[in-house]
Design an enzyme around this catalytic site. Structure first.
Site, PDB file in Angstrom:
ATOM      1  N   PRO A   1      16.082 -45.653 -29.294  1.00 26.48           N
ATOM      2  CA  PRO A   1      17.212 -45.211 -29.950  1.00 26.48           C
ATOM      3  C   PRO A   1      17.091 -44.313 -31.081  1.00 26.48           C
ATOM      4  O   PRO A   1      16.275 -44.663 -32.041  1.00 26.48           O
ATOM      5  CB  PRO A   1      18.043 -46.439 -30.494  1.00 26.48           C
ATOM      6  CG  PRO A   1      17.441 -47.471 -29.429  1.00 26.48           C
ATOM      7  CD  PRO A   1      16.092 -47.057 -28.986  1.00 26.48           C
ATOM      8  N   GLU A   2      17.373 -42.865 -30.874  1.00 24.93           N
ATOM      9  CA  GLU A   2      17.113 -42.091 -31.836  1.00 24.93           C
ATOM     10  C   GLU A   2      18.566 -41.579 -32.335  1.00 24.93           C
ATOM     11  O   GLU A   2      19.617 -42.468 -31.820  1.00 24.93           O
ATOM     12  CB  GLU A   2      16.393 -40.825 -31.502  1.00 24.93           C
ATOM     13  CG  GLU A   2      14.961 -41.029 -30.858  1.00 24.93           C
ATOM     14  CD  GLU A   2      14.207 -39.819 -30.427  1.00 24.93           C
ATOM     15  OE1 GLU A   2      14.413 -38.630 -31.026  1.00 24.93           O
ATOM     16  OE2 GLU A   2      13.203 -39.908 -29.706  1.00 24.93           O
TER      17      GLU A   2
ATOM     18  N   HIS B   1      18.540 -64.822 -24.190  1.00 24.16           N
ATOM     19  CA  HIS B   1      17.232 -65.026 -24.366  1.00 24.16           C
ATOM     20  C   HIS B   1      16.639 -63.815 -25.328  1.00 24.16           C
ATOM     21  O   HIS B   1      15.660 -64.405 -26.211  1.00 24.16           O
ATOM     22  CB  HIS B   1      16.350 -64.859 -23.165  1.00 24.16           C
ATOM     23  CG  HIS B   1      14.769 -65.107 -23.227  1.00 24.16           C
ATOM     24  ND1 HIS B   1      13.909 -64.013 -23.163  1.00 24.16           N
ATOM     25  CD2 HIS B   1      14.120 -66.111 -23.433  1.00 24.16           C
ATOM     26  CE1 HIS B   1      12.539 -64.545 -23.499  1.00 24.16           C
ATOM     27  NE2 HIS B   1      12.760 -65.881 -23.623  1.00 24.16           N
TER      28      HIS B   1
ATOM     29  N   ARG C   1      11.433 -56.347 -27.786  1.00 25.53           N
ATOM     30  CA  ARG C   1      10.396 -56.344 -28.453  1.00 25.53           C
ATOM     31  C   ARG C   1      10.297 -56.489 -29.840  1.00 25.53           C
ATOM     32  O   ARG C   1       9.328 -56.645 -30.701  1.00 25.53           O
ATOM     33  CB  ARG C   1       9.651 -54.813 -28.342  1.00 25.53           C
ATOM     34  CG  ARG C   1       9.086 -54.755 -26.875  1.00 25.53           C
ATOM     35  CD  ARG C   1       8.095 -53.518 -26.635  1.00 25.53           C
ATOM     36  NE  ARG C   1       8.276 -53.296 -25.146  1.00 25.53           N
ATOM     37  CZ  ARG C   1       7.773 -52.081 -24.831  1.00 25.53           C
ATOM     38  NH1 ARG C   1       7.422 -51.143 -25.420  1.00 25.53           N
ATOM     39  NH2 ARG C   1       7.919 -51.820 -23.375  1.00 25.53           N
TER      40      ARG C   1
END
Length: 273
Positions: free
Chosen positions: A2-3, A92, A112
């Site tokens: 995401p930018e 999760h 991440r």
DNA sequence: ACGAGGTCCTGCGAGC
DNA sequence: TGCTCGCAGGACCTCG
């Protein structure tokens, strides 16, 4: 990843779903995404709060909770979703689950966990905001303003573009694309970029960011819009992810390098000087 | 003030 | 098959 266009898309998608809703309770499964805020303060800061507004600044989604701001920076793999039920996968990777007063759940999903969460009061937000560079799509972001921002640094132009203090919201994908469109060598010193080239870069940045917003962002892997769909701009990329393929303008094989800031840079030797 | 390099974090794909 | 390892990278940090 995401930018600016991706976060803008998420915010536009979620704004009608979230503004006016009250957060009843919140669950946080990992503390490592918190920056400058404790688990206790974050949870207390969200509970019982009504979402007054949802906006974007740079690559951040900013929730105005009245008196303070919940700031989400999705990093590489973060996404925001509003759902009635969660799939096993969503459960999760849901770092934050906030129950809303309409029975749905606002989820911050991040595989991440390179994203970060902040909770700032008005003064803290003002200071944080002031540390970020200008918004490239703001009408006040003129070609002169861009040239000023670049004049002060000897860093490679690509690194300067990705520096959030210089310009807000531009990351690796759009820096690569804008420099290609403007015909500028990514390794060129920022202060050595001519006024003409800087003007082209200004136009290229605004055009590419606007076009990417219209296509709901670029999905390379993980990015999803606020409705859970992939973006469409990956089909329009001119250089990013095209190392070794022919330049769309001149046919020269596109080069790739990690020499600038250890991030993949793809460019055309012939078109970018 | 600059560049170089490490850190965080996990999934994925290559290699054995 | 099952393992190890390198890689992806935005922001932030330290070191020279």
């Amino acid at each position: 990843m995401p930018e600016l266009p991706e976060v803008e898309t998420i915010v536009r998608d979620l704004r009608p779903e979230l503004v006016g809703r009250t957060i009843l309770s919140t669950r946080l499964t990992h503390d490592d995404v918190l920056r400058g805020v404790t688990r206790r303060r974050l949870l207390a800061g969200l509970r019982g709060r009504r979402i007054r507004a949802l906006t974007r600044r740079a690559k951040h989604a900013v929730f105005d909770l009245g008196g303070h701001y919940f700031v989400v920076q999705p990093g590489m793999t973060g996404s925001l979703l509003v759902q009635k039920d969660l799939t096993a996968d969503e459960r999760h990777y849901a770092v934050v689950q906030a129950k809303l007063d309409d029975g749905r759940v606002l989820i911050y999903h991040d595989v991440r966990r390179l994203g970060t969460l902040l909770l700032l009061n008005q003064a803290e937000w003002d200071a944080y905001d002031a540390g970020l560079g200008p918004e490239p799509l703001d009408p006040q972001f003129t070609p002169e303003r861009l040239r000023e921002r670049l004049r002060g640094t000897r860093q490679a132009i690509k690194k300067a573009l990705m520096d959030q203090r210089v310009i807000a919201g531009v990351g690796n994908i759009y820096a690569n694309e804008a420099l290609f469109i403007a015909g500028i060598d990514p390794s060129k010193e920022a202060r050595a970029v001519t006024p003409e080239a800087s003007g082209r870069l200004h136009t290229a940045l605004q055009d590419i960011l606007q076009a990417a917003i219209e296509s709901k962002g670029t999905t390379v892997r993980d990015y999803r819009t606020g409705t859970g769909q992939p973006g469409q701009f990956q089909f329009e990329l001119l250089v990013y992810e095209r190392e070794g393929e022919p330049c769309r303008r001149c046919g020269t094989t596109l080069a790739g390098t990690h020499a600038i800031d250890a991030r993949i840079t793809v460019f055309c030797h012939r078109c970018q000087r």
